[in-house]
Motif scaffolding. Sequence first.
Motif, mmCIF file in Angstrom:
data_model
loop_
_atom_site.group_PDB
_atom_site.id
_atom_site.type_symbol
_atom_site.label_atom_id
_atom_site.label_comp_id
_atom_site.label_asym_id
_atom_site.label_seq_id
_atom_site.Cartn_x
_atom_site.Cartn_y
_atom_site.Cartn_z
ATOM 1 N N UNK A 102 0.759 -1.145 0.062
ATOM 2 C CA UNK A 102 -0.142 -0.134 -0.131
ATOM 3 C C UNK A 102 0.753 0.949 -0.045
ATOM 4 N N UNK A 103 1.911 1.200 0.637
ATOM 5 C CA UNK A 103 2.796 2.533 0.805
ATOM 6 C C UNK A 103 4.121 2.331 0.020
ATOM 7 N N UNK A 104 4.211 1.629 -1.134
ATOM 8 C CA UNK A 104 5.118 1.395 -2.071
ATOM 9 C C UNK A 104 5.580 2.751 -2.526
ATOM 10 N N UNK A 105 4.553 3.306 -3.074
ATOM 11 C CA UNK A 105 4.912 4.716 -3.706
ATOM 12 C C UNK A 105 5.504 5.544 -2.995
ATOM 13 N N UNK A 106 4.916 5.975 -1.573
ATOM 14 C CA UNK A 106 5.721 6.666 -0.704
ATOM 15 C C UNK A 106 7.017 6.248 -0.358
ATOM 16 N N UNK A 107 7.387 5.087 -0.054
ATOM 17 C CA UNK A 107 8.615 4.519 0.154
ATOM 18 C C UNK A 107 9.567 4.823 -1.078
ATOM 19 N N UNK A 108 9.201 4.702 -2.081
ATOM 20 C CA UNK A 108 9.996 4.850 -3.338
ATOM 21 C C UNK A 108 10.443 6.266 -3.232
ATOM 22 N N UNK A 109 9.435 7.367 -3.207
ATOM 23 C CA UNK A 109 9.828 8.715 -3.233
ATOM 24 C C UNK A 109 10.835 8.822 -2.116
ATOM 25 N N UNK A 110 10.580 8.314 -0.956
ATOM 26 C CA UNK A 110 11.612 8.577 0.121
ATOM 27 C C UNK A 110 13.049 8.063 -0.149
ATOM 28 N N UNK A 111 13.071 6.914 -1.032
ATOM 29 C CA UNK A 111 14.371 6.422 -1.245
ATOM 30 C C UNK A 111 14.823 6.868 -2.443
ATOM 31 N N UNK A 112 14.292 7.709 -3.099
ATOM 32 C CA UNK A 112 14.600 8.225 -4.310
ATOM 33 C C UNK A 112 14.848 7.307 -5.195
#
Length: 487
Positions: free
Chosen positions: A468-478
């Motif tokens: 569910x939070x993949x998109x947010x984590x990818x942003x945080x991880x650049x």
Amino acid sequence: MRDKTFFGHPWALATLFSTEMWERFSWYGLRAILATFMAASPAQQGLGLSDETSQAVVGVYGALIYLVALPGGWIADRVLGARRSVFWGGFLILLGHVSMAVPVPSPAFVWLGLLLIISGTGLLKPNISVMVGRLYPKGDDGRRDSGFSLFYMSINLGAFFAPIVVGWLAAGGRWHLGFGAAAIGMAIGLTQYVRGSRRLRGLGDPPARVEHHGLGRRLALGAAATAVALGGWAASGTLTIDRLTMAITVVILLVTVGYFCYIMLGSHDLTDDERVRMKAYIWLFAAASIFWMIYDLAPSKLLFFARDHTDLSLFGIGITPATTQAFNPLFIMIFVPVFAALWVKLGTRVSTPQKFAFALVTVGLSFVVMAVAAALAGSGRVSVWWLVLVYLVQVFGELSLSPVGLSVTTKLAPEAFKGQLLGVWYISFAVGDSIGGQTGRLGRVLSEPAYYLVLASMAVVAGLALFMFTRQLRVMMSEHQPEPALR
């Protein structure tokens, strides 16, 4: 005259390959019988501990193995060098297995043996991998990756044969014969390492400036403080194995939380981007810990299931409970090239959080299978093929998380913690193993099927949350987002 090579690699790799294979033979051989030995009655030459206590001991034993890799790497970098650390680590492991093989009724030699093995593995395990990496010049990434693939094969070869051989020797209460086989395996590995030392000269030498000032004194003070604390606890009459394993688990959790607080709350010249990436890494670390909590119940909870509820026969051939521990490395050897090719083909279309989420859901589903098997076992022993299926499903999860975890750790580590954070990744194993060992206590209030379903639910819910939070984590991880496909 051309130098002798090992499958096109420096011949020193053959020495490291064989050393690692036999060290893993000794480690996985002991691991395959340790829990059942501890739970066996004194009449069966065992320690007579409960299944729950045995599971807790195996859990903290595995946790400490990973935790001591941090000081083991520090000692190699600043005092002994990698080459000597591997030798002395192997020697301590050998002494530990010999101690456990002593056929006396007192458990003192068992506990001493485990302590020696933990100490030796902390010196050997991280540093032999460092030496493999140093075989190749900078920029030779292709051959280095190929060399590590061969090295990884040595681990799984030892892990595959050890449970079969050691389990067979230890059958019928011949536990110390099994421990002796593990000792012989380590002795062979250490002998080959010494014989091949000529090929290792200049590799992993001690540092030019040895930082041993005060080291011995600090180690002695730490050991003395620990001994005094344990002695005082024992004198109070409240020290038990169960309480000790719980205390070790709490210490591991406090160390983990304290280390992340040290990184995040200190300055360390971290940039804002590095702090954001570390926040993402903490979530991945927690996911990995949940994964290992379930995955590393193989040498305890699943081993007990094989012993008590499984018809131990494969293709009409009788096997020991320990032999079921060979299913996992067999599947790893089969599917490693498949998953390696899969990740290359998928590229950035599948993100790191999605791979972690898939691993969590997969390991959770493996315990749903275990719950079904446990329910069926209520009316009699079930086929060993249930365990084969469980290990097959779990390997799909491991190959989605374990190699990816090492890669993402190096990517997200702040510049000030590049070297240290690889050691922190292994602490996720320690957290998972120690907590997993404590879950055996749930058996006092839950049925066998319910126990597996509770752990399965934790993993599946955590996996779905990651999805569910993949998109947010990818942003945080650049992490690179794939471009949408053109219609």
